[in-house]
Design a protein around this motif. Structure first.
Motif, PDB file in Angstrom:
ATOM      1  N   VAL A   1       0.250   8.739  12.323  1.00  0.00           N
ATOM      2  CA  VAL A   1      -0.039   9.117  10.948  1.00  0.00           C
ATOM      3  C   VAL A   1       0.942   8.398  10.024  1.00  0.00           C
ATOM      4  CG1 VAL A   1      -0.133  11.003   9.263  1.00  0.00           C
ATOM      5  CG2 VAL A   1      -0.896  11.392  11.626  1.00  0.00           C
ATOM      6  N   VAL A   2       0.420   7.720   9.019  1.00  0.00           N
ATOM      7  CA  VAL A   2       1.250   7.080   8.008  1.00  0.00           C
ATOM      8  C   VAL A   2       1.382   8.039   6.831  1.00  0.00           C
ATOM      9  CG1 VAL A   2       1.504   5.111   6.445  1.00  0.00           C
ATOM     10  CG2 VAL A   2       0.512   4.789   8.732  1.00  0.00           C
ATOM     11  N   ALA A   3       2.559   8.642   6.701  1.00  0.00           N
ATOM     12  CA  ALA A   3       2.851   9.569   5.602  1.00  0.00           C
ATOM     13  C   ALA A   3       4.106   9.075   4.892  1.00  0.00           C
ATOM     14  CB  ALA A   3       3.030  10.988   6.135  1.00  0.00           C
ATOM     15  N   LEU A   4       4.075   7.820   4.480  1.00  0.00           N
ATOM     16  CA  LEU A   4       5.253   7.123   3.969  1.00  0.00           C
ATOM     17  C   LEU A   4       5.338   7.101   2.448  1.00  0.00           C
ATOM     18  CD1 LEU A   4       5.226   4.127   6.465  1.00  0.00           C
ATOM     19  CD2 LEU A   4       6.903   5.985   6.401  1.00  0.00           C
TER      20      LEU A   4
ATOM     21  N   GLY B   1      -3.873  -5.545   6.909  1.00  0.00           N
ATOM     22  CA  GLY B   1      -5.133  -5.847   6.256  1.00  0.00           C
ATOM     23  C   GLY B   1      -5.624  -4.813   5.270  1.00  0.00           C
ATOM     24  N   TYR B   2      -4.826  -3.783   4.997  1.00  0.00           N
ATOM     25  CA  TYR B   2      -5.261  -2.728   4.080  1.00  0.00           C
ATOM     26  C   TYR B   2      -4.728  -3.010   2.674  1.00  0.00           C
ATOM     27  CZ  TYR B   2      -6.675  -0.283   8.279  1.00  0.00           C
ATOM     28  OH  TYR B   2      -7.283   0.055   9.464  1.00  0.00           O
ATOM     29  N   ARG B   3      -5.594  -2.881   1.702  1.00  0.00           N
ATOM     30  CA  ARG B   3      -5.236  -3.102   0.305  1.00  0.00           C
ATOM     31  C   ARG B   3      -5.501  -1.817  -0.481  1.00  0.00           C
ATOM     32  NH1 ARG B   3      -3.275  -6.658   2.623  1.00  0.00           N
ATOM     33  NH2 ARG B   3      -3.324  -8.906   2.200  1.00  0.00           N
TER      34      ARG B   3
ATOM     35  N   SER C   1       8.313  -1.193  12.344  1.00  0.00           N
ATOM     36  CA  SER C   1       8.258  -1.654  13.732  1.00  0.00           C
ATOM     37  C   SER C   1       6.969  -1.219  14.431  1.00  0.00           C
ATOM     38  CB  SER C   1       9.463  -1.112  14.516  1.00  0.00           C
ATOM     39  OG  SER C   1       9.380   0.305  14.658  1.00  0.00           O
ATOM     40  N   LEU C   2       6.100  -0.507  13.746  1.00  0.00           N
ATOM     41  CA  LEU C   2       4.866  -0.008  14.357  1.00  0.00           C
ATOM     42  C   LEU C   2       4.008  -1.165  14.868  1.00  0.00           C
ATOM     43  CD1 LEU C   2       3.068   2.539  14.854  1.00  0.00           C
ATOM     44  CD2 LEU C   2       1.932   1.961  12.696  1.00  0.00           C
TER      45      LEU C   2
ATOM     46  N   GLU D   1       3.938  -1.254   2.192  1.00  0.00           N
ATOM     47  CA  GLU D   1       4.736  -2.250   2.911  1.00  0.00           C
ATOM     48  C   GLU D   1       4.317  -2.344   4.377  1.00  0.00           C
ATOM     49  OE1 GLU D   1       9.464  -3.390   3.564  1.00  0.00           O
ATOM     50  OE2 GLU D   1       8.895  -1.558   2.488  1.00  0.00           O
ATOM     51  N   LEU D   2       3.961  -1.206   4.959  1.00  0.00           N
ATOM     52  CA  LEU D   2       3.513  -1.191   6.348  1.00  0.00           C
ATOM     53  C   LEU D   2       2.077  -1.658   6.480  1.00  0.00           C
ATOM     54  CD1 LEU D   2       3.850  -0.348   9.352  1.00  0.00           C
ATOM     55  CD2 LEU D   2       3.094   1.946   8.660  1.00  0.00           C
TER      56      LEU D   2
END
Length: 411
Positions: free
Chosen positions: A248-251, A263-265, A225-226, A257-258
């Motif tokens: 911070v993405v610490a997933l 646009g990040y690969r 939902s970000l 998936e987020l």
């Protein structure tokens, strides 16, 4: 919006460690996860803080090892045939980066984080009053054949140049250290510096409780939902939307998936793993790796934890714990395991990058977005130090290690 308002997405060891280090720098931190802290990848490991792991796991380069994997004769590796087309681009890059001309520079960078693993955990263990979960006896890498044992001793000698301490054990010395082990093992390497934990999930929960005691907030919510909100970010939780200037993405394995829609690969791939506990049998005083069979036996509060190597499968694919059954058969040759505790085994996913290094730093294309994931087999070991490194980068401090090798923009 206050620059010290931060949302950390992911309540595993990496996310919680990041939240704690940001909190200690004056940030108001909200930790968001769909489930309870420390119940995913951080829960299902051998519980070793691997100070000796100065060389990350490379892709096998010799034909014999590759053929054992392809023909599924290697207990340590399994794969789903239908997942291979999806895996091939990243595995090809992983294989290329494992070549000697690339690997040494990767290991040199990786080592800088590992060198701080014990010291950074030590502080959090003391502050969270979790000393009773920690054993300081190292762990043993055991071997069934003299050839593999002798090669391992050469490797131990090589890494000793980086301050890694070990002791070679012949068969008699191995059984003196661990009397419950059978006669099938010819020797082992006792890695002396690592600490081990008898309940990794509880240790992560203790860190989470420390974060809450020091004023942190925890909310259940869906990281997907970000959204950007003005100059900051917003994420939906069960208690309502939470906004912050930085996120911070610490997933771990769910980071892709987020980030893909943004646009990040990031070339991330998954190694699934399984474990089960066995109680009322023989016990060990420290973890033992049956190196040539590819599984670990680790003494835990619930019994001896048997954990498997790697399974290459889609993240949402049905579980196929065939490795666990094979590993149990091999383990019973070494140890009187007792009966299995769980009705069904635990399964989790390790987030791996093609260059064997975690992704730590600022997102290249979005202000206020930061990454901390991709720790592969060493999330439990590196969570606290990578959390410190990211917090230092976010606050403009001098970083504990050179951050460039881990920067998201390297891809």
């Amino acid at each position: 919006m206050n620059d010290k308002q931060v949302v950390v997405l992911g309540a595993g060891i990496v996310g919680i460690s990041t939240a704690l280090h940001l909190q200690r720098r004056g940030c108001a931190v909200t930790l968001v996860d769909k489930g309870a802290p420390g119940r995913e990848t951080s829960y299902g490991n051998a519980g070793i803080i691997q100070r000796e792991a100065v060389e990350p796991y490379g892709f096998p380069r010799d034909l014999a090892s590759l053929m054992r994997v392809v023909t599924k004769r290697d207990i340590g590796v399994n794969y789903h045939l239908r997942a291979l087309p999806e895996y091939m681009p990243t595995l090809t890059r992983y294989w290329a980066n494992s070549a000697p001309r690339h690997y040494q520079a990767i290991a040199d960078a990786f080592r800088t984080l590992v060198e701080h693993s014990i010291s950074e955990h030590s502080e959090l263990i003391e502050q969270s009053e979790a000393q009773h979960l920690i054993v300081r006896k190292g762990w043993i890498q055991a071997f069934r054949t003299p050839e593999k044992y002798e090669k391992a001793m050469e490797s131990a000698q090589r890494v000793s140049a980086h301050g890694v301490l070990s002791q070679a054990l012949d068969g008699a010395g191995l059984r003196l250290a661990e009397p419950a082990l059978g006669e099938a093992l010819v020797g082992g390497i006792h890695w002396l510096q690592p600490w081990t934990c008898v309940d990794p999930g509880e240790l992560v929960q203790r860190y989470a409780e420390l974060f809450l005691r020091e004023g942190g907030q925890f909310e259940r919510g869906d990281a997907r939902s970000l959204r950007q909100a003005g100059a900051g970010w917003r994420v939906s939780t069960e208690s309502g939307p939470v906004e912050a200037s930085q996120v911070v993405v610490a997933l771990g394995p769910w980071a892709q998936e987020l980030l893909r829609p943004m646009g990040y690969r990031i070339p991330l791939f998954i190694k699934r793993g399984y474990h089960a506990h066995f109680a009322d049998g023989a016990n060990l005083s420290r973890p033992v790796l049956d190196t040539e069979q590819g599984y670990m036996l680790a003494p835990m509060k619930r019994g001896v934890r048997l954990s498997t190597g790697a399974e290459f499968a889609r993240l949402d694919a049905p579980l196929t714990p065939v490795q666990l059954g094979k590993a149990e058969s091999a383990a019973r040759q070494l140890l009187a395991l007792g009966s299995q505790v769980e009705r069904t085994p635990w399964s989790g996913a390790r987030p791996c990058t093609v260059d064997m290094k975690p992704v730590i730093g600022a997102a290249p294309s979005h202000k206020g977005l930061w990454f901390n994931f991709g720790h592969a087999h060493q999330g439990f070991t590196l969570g606290p130090v990578s959390g410190r490194l990211l917090a230092e980068l976010m606050m403009g401090e001098t970083p504990v290690v050179e951050p460039a090798p881990f920067a998201p923009g390297r891809f």
